[in-house]
Write a protein that holds these residues in place. Sequence first.
Motif, short mmCIF file in Angstrom:
data_model
loop_
_atom_site.label_atom_id
_atom_site.label_comp_id
_atom_site.label_asym_id
_atom_site.label_seq_id
_atom_site.Cartn_x
_atom_site.Cartn_y
_atom_site.Cartn_z
N GLU A 1 1.36 -1.55 0.23
CA GLU A 1 0.00 -0.35 0.23
C GLU A 1 0.81 1.19 0.01
OE1 GLU A 1 -3.92 2.26 2.98
OE2 GLU A 1 -2.66 0.02 3.42
N GLU A 2 0.40 1.99 -0.17
CA GLU A 2 1.46 3.32 -1.01
C GLU A 2 0.90 4.25 0.51
OE1 GLU A 2 1.37 5.10 -4.83
OE2 GLU A 2 1.98 7.30 -4.00
N CYS A 3 0.99 5.10 0.53
CA CYS A 3 0.45 6.17 2.15
C CYS A 3 -0.22 6.95 0.88
CB CYS A 3 2.02 6.05 3.38
SG CYS A 3 2.19 4.91 4.19
N THR A 4 -1.30 7.59 2.21
CA THR A 4 -1.34 9.53 1.39
C THR A 4 -1.23 10.29 2.23
OG1 THR A 4 -3.42 8.42 0.39
CG2 THR A 4 -3.32 10.33 0.93
N PHE A 5 -0.09 11.12 2.52
CA PHE A 5 0.39 11.96 3.24
C PHE A 5 -0.51 12.86 3.07
CE2 PHE A 5 4.07 9.42 1.75
CZ PHE A 5 4.08 8.93 2.86
N TRP A 6 -0.88 13.30 4.25
CA TRP A 6 -0.59 15.43 5.21
C TRP A 6 -0.46 15.76 3.96
CZ3 TRP A 6 -4.57 17.51 8.21
CH2 TRP A 6 -5.12 17.07 8.83
N ASP A 7 0.78 16.09 4.10
CA ASP A 7 2.00 17.15 3.43
C ASP A 7 1.55 17.21 1.81
OD1 ASP A 7 4.23 17.09 5.72
OD2 ASP A 7 3.41 15.35 4.94
N SER A 8 1.39 16.41 1.04
CA SER A 8 0.35 16.30 -0.30
C SER A 8 -0.86 16.83 -0.29
CB SER A 8 0.43 15.00 -0.69
OG SER A 8 -0.06 13.38 -0.53
N ALA B 1 4.36 12.42 17.11
CA ALA B 1 5.48 12.02 17.63
C ALA B 1 4.86 10.81 18.14
CB ALA B 1 5.94 12.78 18.86
N LYS B 2 3.81 10.44 18.88
CA LYS B 2 3.71 9.68 19.67
C LYS B 2 3.80 7.62 18.32
CE LYS B 2 0.46 6.42 22.35
NZ LYS B 2 0.07 6.03 23.47
N SER B 3 3.28 8.40 16.95
CA SER B 3 2.82 7.57 16.29
C SER B 3 3.89 7.42 14.74
CB SER B 3 1.76 7.46 14.80
OG SER B 3 2.11 8.97 14.55
N GLY B 4 5.44 8.70 15.03
CA GLY B 4 6.61 8.25 14.47
C GLY B 4 6.52 9.49 13.44
N GLU B 5 5.77 10.21 13.51
CA GLU B 5 5.67 11.00 12.04
C GLU B 5 6.71 11.99 12.00
OE1 GLU B 5 3.32 10.33 9.59
OE2 GLU B 5 2.15 9.10 11.49
N ARG B 6 7.12 12.08 10.97
CA ARG B 6 8.48 13.37 10.43
C ARG B 6 8.15 14.03 9.47
NH1 ARG B 6 11.67 10.76 7.23
NH2 ARG B 6 10.26 8.74 6.49
N ARG B 7 8.76 15.49 10.10
CA ARG B 7 7.86 16.05 8.88
C ARG B 7 8.38 16.12 7.65
NH1 ARG B 7 7.27 21.56 11.39
NH2 ARG B 7 8.04 22.02 13.46
N GLY B 8 7.16 16.29 6.46
CA GLY B 8 7.59 15.91 5.46
C GLY B 8 6.85 14.71 4.61
N ARG B 9 6.88 13.73 5.82
CA ARG B 9 6.36 12.58 5.59
C ARG B 9 5.20 12.25 6.52
NH1 ARG B 9 7.24 9.64 0.84
NH2 ARG B 9 7.25 8.13 1.94
#
Length: 345
Positions: free
Chosen positions: A147-154, A175-183
Motif C-alpha cells: 500500500e502506498e501511504c497518503t500523506f498530509w503534506d501532499s 510524535a507517538k506514531s513516529g511521524e516526520r516533517r514532510g512525511r
Amino acid sequence: MLCAVAEIASNRILLIENYDKKKKERTAGLMQIAPEVAEWLAREMGYRNYEVEGDPMLLYKPFVNVYFGAAYIKWLSSSDGKERSEEFVIRAYRGGIKKATHKSTADYFQRYLSVRDSLLAKRAEEIYDDNPLASDGLRARMLKAGEECTFWDSAVSAEDMEEMWKHPDVLKEWAKSGERRGRVRFSHDSEKRPYLSRVEVKAVAEIIISRHFSSRGVKPTALAALAEVCSMRFVNGIRSRTGLMGIDYPTALWLYKDVGCRAYKVTSVDDLYNPFVSMYFGAAYLAWLSEYEGRERSHEFIVQAYLGGPENVNLQETGPLWNKFQEALSYYGDSKKDQGSCCIL
C-alpha cells in the motif's frame, strides 16, 4: 457499480454512440454519458480533471468517460438533497430522475442486478484462485504490504502543516506514531480510505476558527462533531457527501463568490478533499446558517439545516440529525446531557 453500468450501457464498447429520439439526447462511450451532462458536471459541479467543454470527442476516452459517469452517479445518489437508493440511482441514470420510478426503467435495473451479481461472483472466484488460503485478515495484510501511504503534506499547504505541528495535541500524537516533517501519514481504515483522528479534526477546526471566524464565536467542537456526522472523519467524505465537512462544490463556490469567503480558493471539487479547505467552507456555511434569512437561529436549526438543508428543518420534534450531532459532541468533550455546553456559536 461502474463496471455493471458500463456492461449494460455500452457492452464495454469504447467508440459507441446512441441517440434517444424522445429525449433528443446523444450519449457516448463506455458509460453512455451525454456531452451536455459531462459539461454541466464540469461547469457547475466542479469535476474538472478533464476539460470536456467544447471537446465532446474526449468522452470516447475510457478514463474520461468513466470519470464523468462516476461523477453523475455520485450526483444522482443525493439528488434533490435526499440519500437515494441503489435502485433509484441506476434507474435515474438510465432514464433521468423523472423516470427513476417509471416502469420503463424497471427492466434496466433488473439487468443491472444480474450483471452486478455475476461480476461480484467472478471477482470472488479470482481472489480465491489467486490465494485460496487467504482469509480476510490475511488478504488485508497482503494488500497493506504494497500500500502506498497518503500523506498530509501532499494534501494541504506548507503553512497549514506548520500550524498543525505547532498544535500541542497534534504534536504529541504525531510524535507517538513516529511521524516526520514532510512525511506525515493519514490514518487508513481496512479499506485503505484515509481519515483524520479526532485530535487532528479538532486541531484543524481550532486553526480555521482562530484564523477566520474568531469574531463569530463558532466552537471547534461543533465543527468537529459535524465532521463526525457528515464524513465519519474520512478525508474524501462518504457516500454523496464531499470531503471532511460534507460541503459540496456548488455550495463552496457560492460561499466563495457570493458570500465573500475567500481565504481558500476553490476551483474544482478536488479542492474540497483538502481537510483545511473543507473545514473552512464548513465553518463559513455554519456561520451563514446562524443568520439564515436575516434571523438569529437556534442551535438545533443550524445543525439540522447544515446536515439536511434549511428547507427541510423541522423544529417541532427532535430529529435523528440533532441526536447524532449531540452524540458526536460527546466525543470532543461536550456532554450531550449538558445543554449549556452544547453550543455552536
